[in-house]
Design a protein around this motif. Structure first.
Motif, short mmCIF file in Angstrom:
data_model
loop_
_atom_site.label_atom_id
_atom_site.label_comp_id
_atom_site.label_asym_id
_atom_site.label_seq_id
_atom_site.Cartn_x
_atom_site.Cartn_y
_atom_site.Cartn_z
N LEU A 249 -3.39 -1.09 4.83
CA LEU A 249 -2.65 -0.02 5.51
C LEU A 249 -2.76 -0.16 7.02
O LEU A 249 -1.83 0.17 7.76
CB LEU A 249 -3.18 1.34 5.05
CG LEU A 249 -2.48 2.57 5.60
CD1 LEU A 249 -0.98 2.54 5.34
CD2 LEU A 249 -3.09 3.83 5.02
N TYR B 262 0.87 -1.18 0.00
CA TYR B 262 0.00 0.00 0.00
C TYR B 262 0.90 1.23 0.00
O TYR B 262 1.89 1.28 0.73
CB TYR B 262 -0.93 -0.01 1.22
CG TYR B 262 -2.21 0.72 0.96
CD1 TYR B 262 -3.27 0.10 0.30
CD2 TYR B 262 -2.37 2.05 1.33
CE1 TYR B 262 -4.45 0.77 0.03
CE2 TYR B 262 -3.55 2.73 1.06
CZ TYR B 262 -4.58 2.09 0.41
OH TYR B 262 -5.74 2.77 0.13
N GLY C 18 -3.69 1.56 -3.39
CA GLY C 18 -3.51 0.13 -3.19
C GLY C 18 -4.80 -0.61 -3.45
O GLY C 18 -5.84 -0.01 -3.70
N PRO D 222 -7.68 -0.85 1.29
CA PRO D 222 -7.29 0.13 2.31
C PRO D 222 -7.05 -0.51 3.68
O PRO D 222 -6.32 0.06 4.50
CB PRO D 222 -8.47 1.10 2.35
CG PRO D 222 -9.60 0.39 1.70
CD PRO D 222 -9.01 -0.56 0.73
N PRO E 224 -4.96 -7.18 5.35
CA PRO E 224 -5.60 -7.11 4.03
C PRO E 224 -6.82 -8.04 3.97
O PRO E 224 -6.69 -9.25 3.78
CB PRO E 224 -4.49 -7.57 3.08
CG PRO E 224 -3.22 -7.53 3.86
CD PRO E 224 -3.62 -7.77 5.28
#
Length: 198
Positions: free
Chosen positions: A173, A124, A167, A170, A177
């Motif tokens: 981040l 990301y 990315g 989100p 994931p």
């Protein structure tokens, strides 16, 4: 036997992200050495640690699907960690001002009964605005993100520090994931939409 789902993490942020899926899970904190190896790339560090955390928890959980996660943030090829305190956060945000940070968010799903491991790394990209000393100080006093790599919470007021976020997911981040996780769970026989609690 139905396999329990375990998040191998003590991170409240990852726990909150996983709760979005409304599936039953528990958290167990793995105790492993997170020191990067000499010459190891950020991607390899994060994947190795994510898998290591899952395997560590598996030692006490022989019939579970274990989610391992790790994140390594880099700027200009340098790894950056959690600041831990205000002074370090000021230094970190001053260094990151005007720069792009890559967050390498590794994820694995380990079936401890079959020892089958699925793993991936979801990058990301975050670009920080050119920040003044006053902006940095004001933000840190308001949000105190001392347990966040990069010294900013994008899900909070930290969004005001950023020029862009790019990315596939989100949630990567924040360190988990979810899109990749849902696909991994599906491969392991768990359909999140059928398993979620209403």
């Amino acid at each position: 036997m139905t396999k329990s789902i375990i998040l191998a993490s003590s991170s409240r942020y990852r726990r909150e992200v996983l709760q979005k899926l409304h599936i039953p899970f528990e958290c167990i904190s793995p105790e492993i050495d997170e020191t990067p190896l000499d010459g190891e790339s950020p991607e390899h560090t994060s994947l190795r640690l994510a898998e290591g955390k899952a395997r560590k928890v598996a030692e006490s959980q022989p019939h579970a699907l274990i989610i391992g996660c790790d994140q390594v943030a880099t700027v200009d090829g340098l790894q950056i960690g959690k600041p831990g305190n205000h002074e370090n956060a000021v230094k970190q945000l001053t260094m990151l001002s005007g720069k792009e940070v890559i967050f390498h968010s590794a994820l694995c799903l380990y079936d401890s009964s079959s020892q089958y491991m699925q793993s991936t790394n979801v990058p990301y990209f975050v670009k920080f605005k050119a920040l003044t000393a006053l902006q940095i100080e004001t933000y840190l006093r308001l949000e105190q993100p001392y347990d966040c790599a990069g010294s900013a919470k994008s899900e909070g007021m930290g969004i005001a520090l950023l020029d862009y976020m790019r990315g596939d997911d989100p949630n990567a981040l924040i360190g988990l994931p979810v899109i990749a996780l849902v696909n991994m769970l599906q491969q392991a026989g768990v359909d999140v939409l059928s398993t979620s609690r209403i």
